[in-house]
Design an enzyme around this catalytic site. Structure first.
Site, PDB file in Angstrom:
ATOM      1  N   HIS A  11       3.245  -1.069  -9.050  1.00 44.49           N
ATOM      2  CA  HIS A  11       3.883  -0.362  -7.923  1.00 44.49           C
ATOM      3  C   HIS A  11       5.378  -0.102  -8.173  1.00 44.49           C
ATOM      4  O   HIS A  11       5.766   1.036  -8.367  1.00 44.49           O
ATOM      5  CB  HIS A  11       3.696  -1.086  -6.571  1.00 44.49           C
ATOM      6  CG  HIS A  11       2.266  -1.354  -6.233  1.00 44.49           C
ATOM      7  ND1 HIS A  11       1.340  -0.342  -6.130  1.00 44.49           N
ATOM      8  CD2 HIS A  11       1.579  -2.512  -5.984  1.00 44.49           C
ATOM      9  CE1 HIS A  11       0.156  -0.856  -5.834  1.00 44.49           C
ATOM     10  NE2 HIS A  11       0.272  -2.166  -5.745  1.00 44.49           N
ATOM     11  N   ASP A  46      -6.523   0.149  -7.891  1.00 39.31           N
ATOM     12  CA  ASP A  46      -6.041  -0.887  -6.982  1.00 39.31           C
ATOM     13  C   ASP A  46      -7.055  -1.246  -5.895  1.00 39.31           C
ATOM     14  O   ASP A  46      -8.014  -1.960  -6.151  1.00 39.31           O
ATOM     15  CB  ASP A  46      -4.690  -0.428  -6.401  1.00 39.31           C
ATOM     16  CG  ASP A  46      -3.915  -1.540  -5.734  1.00 39.31           C
ATOM     17  OD1 ASP A  46      -4.439  -2.662  -5.645  1.00 39.31           O
ATOM     18  OD2 ASP A  46      -2.790  -1.298  -5.279  1.00 39.31           O
TER      19      ASP A  46
HETATM   20 ZN   LIG Z   1      -2.820  -4.765  -6.382  1.00 40.28          ZN
END
Ligand SMILES: [Zn+2]
Length: 452
Positions: free
Chosen positions: A267, A318
């Site tokens: 991220h 994810d």
């Molecule tokens: Zn994650």
């Protein structure tokens, strides 16, 4: 020896025509362009591209996809309200239903063009008492049964927050002492073979102490494993880190650790200009998960600035809100276009966004997976995707725009076949074990819904 004659293939230096790929023992051994007629026994394929690495997956969250898209109360929903739902799910999982859910996720990954998955795993205890080794066994079974290449990344989880040294009750299934964690990592690495390799990681800066993260980093360096870490995904993490440490998360990490090519930072959404520049210079790969970051309302990574500074990126599914690498890359670019009110933002080296993003995701994915050799090249794993050259989506597209078309047109990627380690796992556009996998997944969902 398997042979494929690709009428067009994406090699390391770009598209080539009439490419003969020779494959032995799961590896590409020879690549020859300009071979007009196929040798006996060769498969003739239209377009061949390398399979991509899904550099960040929580396979169990496949059971949550589509089930959190409604308001949970009177207040504003957020990542943190979603996390409550995710915790409810982890309380019901055990090794049996995890294997079924993960197999479904991995099967869908293969059908969409991912050939490797980095499984970022912290669910170390199952509802029925399974230990960390048994939960790893479930993922290994899912990988074996689906045929995907698995990079198992156990991640340390010690505490509830920067100033909360113990885990919450609902986090106890994740938590492990660092010594036990390192012992589990060692056993997992010892059990890995063939299509399964092992990395290492830490959940996030809030979930581990600095001393323990140093131990994890030392193990990564000693074993040559890639090191994965969630970082700066949510603004609240930024605020908590600033309050507890007096410094932003990425800055804190760069100041205290030798962050290099072995690191994969997942991220890194909330970074300022200085952090973006230094992160790019470190050689670490940043794993971006645009569909999940959009789904969870994380924020937007400064992609253009990072790429212009020489940054390396990978992509991941994810939370499994979407399992499709082409959609991840499309939304990666669209997020930037929406924010900047401009077009072709990620085209910083190549004027074609599709070509540039695919190339970066391929190289960055291999880096995140710890694979030195990748792509359609001798010595690389025989992990590849065959596209239907006759599909209207690709009609009239040549070397310049073919990948642009794959990212930015049509609804369904025209995948005909997918090979992992020299074996066909997708044929005629469908995973070879799609039906039993879906049946077991449906049974697991029923069990998860029914469990207390
Ligand atoms: Zn994650």
């Amino acid at each position: 020896m398997k042979r494929i004659l690709a009428r067009r293939a994406l090699l390391g230096n770009g598209w080539a025509e009439d490419v003969l790929l020779s494959i032995r023992d799961g590896e590409i051994v020879e690549v020859t362009a300009g071979v007009p007629s196929p040798p006996a026994g060769a498969l003739i394929a239209g377009i061949v591209i390398p399979g991509l690495t899904n550099a960040h997956s929580h396979a169990f969250q496949r059971a949550l996809a589509g089930r959190t898209e409604h308001r949970s109360g009177a207040g504003r929903d957020s990542f943190w309200t979603w996390r409550e739902r995710m915790y409810e799910l982890t309380g019901r999982l055990d090794a049996g239903n995890l294997a079924a859910v993960a197999r479904q996720a991995y099967t869908e990954m293969l059908a969409s063009g991912y050939t490797s998955v980095v499984e970022f795993h912290y669910l170390f205890r199952g509802r029925t008492g399974n230990d960390a080794d048994a939960m790893f066994g479930a993922l290994r079974t899912a990988a074996r049964d689906s045929g995907i290449r698995l990079i198992y990344v156990p991640v340390l989880y010690e505490r509830a927050g920067f100033d909360r040294p113990a885990p919450e009750a609902r986090q106890r299934r994740f938590a492990m002492e660092v010594e036990s964690f390192l012992a589990h990592h060692e056993r997992a690495a010892g059990a890995a073979s063939g299509r399964v390799t092992v990395g290492i990681g830490a959940h996030s800066l809030r979930a581990v102490s600095e001393a323990s993260l140093h131990q994890v980093a030392a193990r990564a360096a000693a074993s040559g494993a890639p090191l994965h870490l969630h970082i700066a995904e949510q603004r609240r993490e930024l605020v908590d880190c600033l309050r507890a440490c007096g410094v932003r998360p990425v800055r804190w990490l760069l100041d205290r650790f030798d962050v290099d090519e072995a690191w994969c930072l997942v991220h890194a959404t909330h970074v300022n200009d200085g952090e973006t520049h230094d992160l790019a210079a470190s050689g670490a790969v940043v794993c971006l998960c645009p569909s999940t970051e959009g789904n969870l309302g994380d924020g937007l990574f400064p992609l253009e600035r990072f790429l212009r500074a020489g940054g390396r990126m990978a992509i991941g599914s994810d939370s499994q809100a979407t399992i499709n690498p082409f959609e991840e890359l499309r939304w990666l670019e669209y997020g930037q276009r929406l924010a900047s009110e401009s077009r072709n933002v990620a085209a910083v080296e190549d004027p074609h966004v599709g070509r540039e993003l695919f190339r970066r995701a391929l190289a960055g994915g291999a880096q995140a997976a710890g694979q030195a050799r990748f792509g359609l090249a001798p010595g690389a794993p025989a992990d590849l995707v065959v596209l239907d050259a006759e599909d209207p989506m690709l009609a009239g597209h040549g070397p310049a725009t073919l990948l642009d078309a794959l990212l930015f047109s049509g609804h369904r990627v025209p995948i005909e076949r997918v090979m992992v380690h020299g074996e066909w796992k997708v044929m005629d556009g469908e995973h070879v074990d799609r039906v039993p996998t879906a049946r077991d997944f449906a049974a697991a969902l029923t069990e998860l819904g029914a469990a207390p």
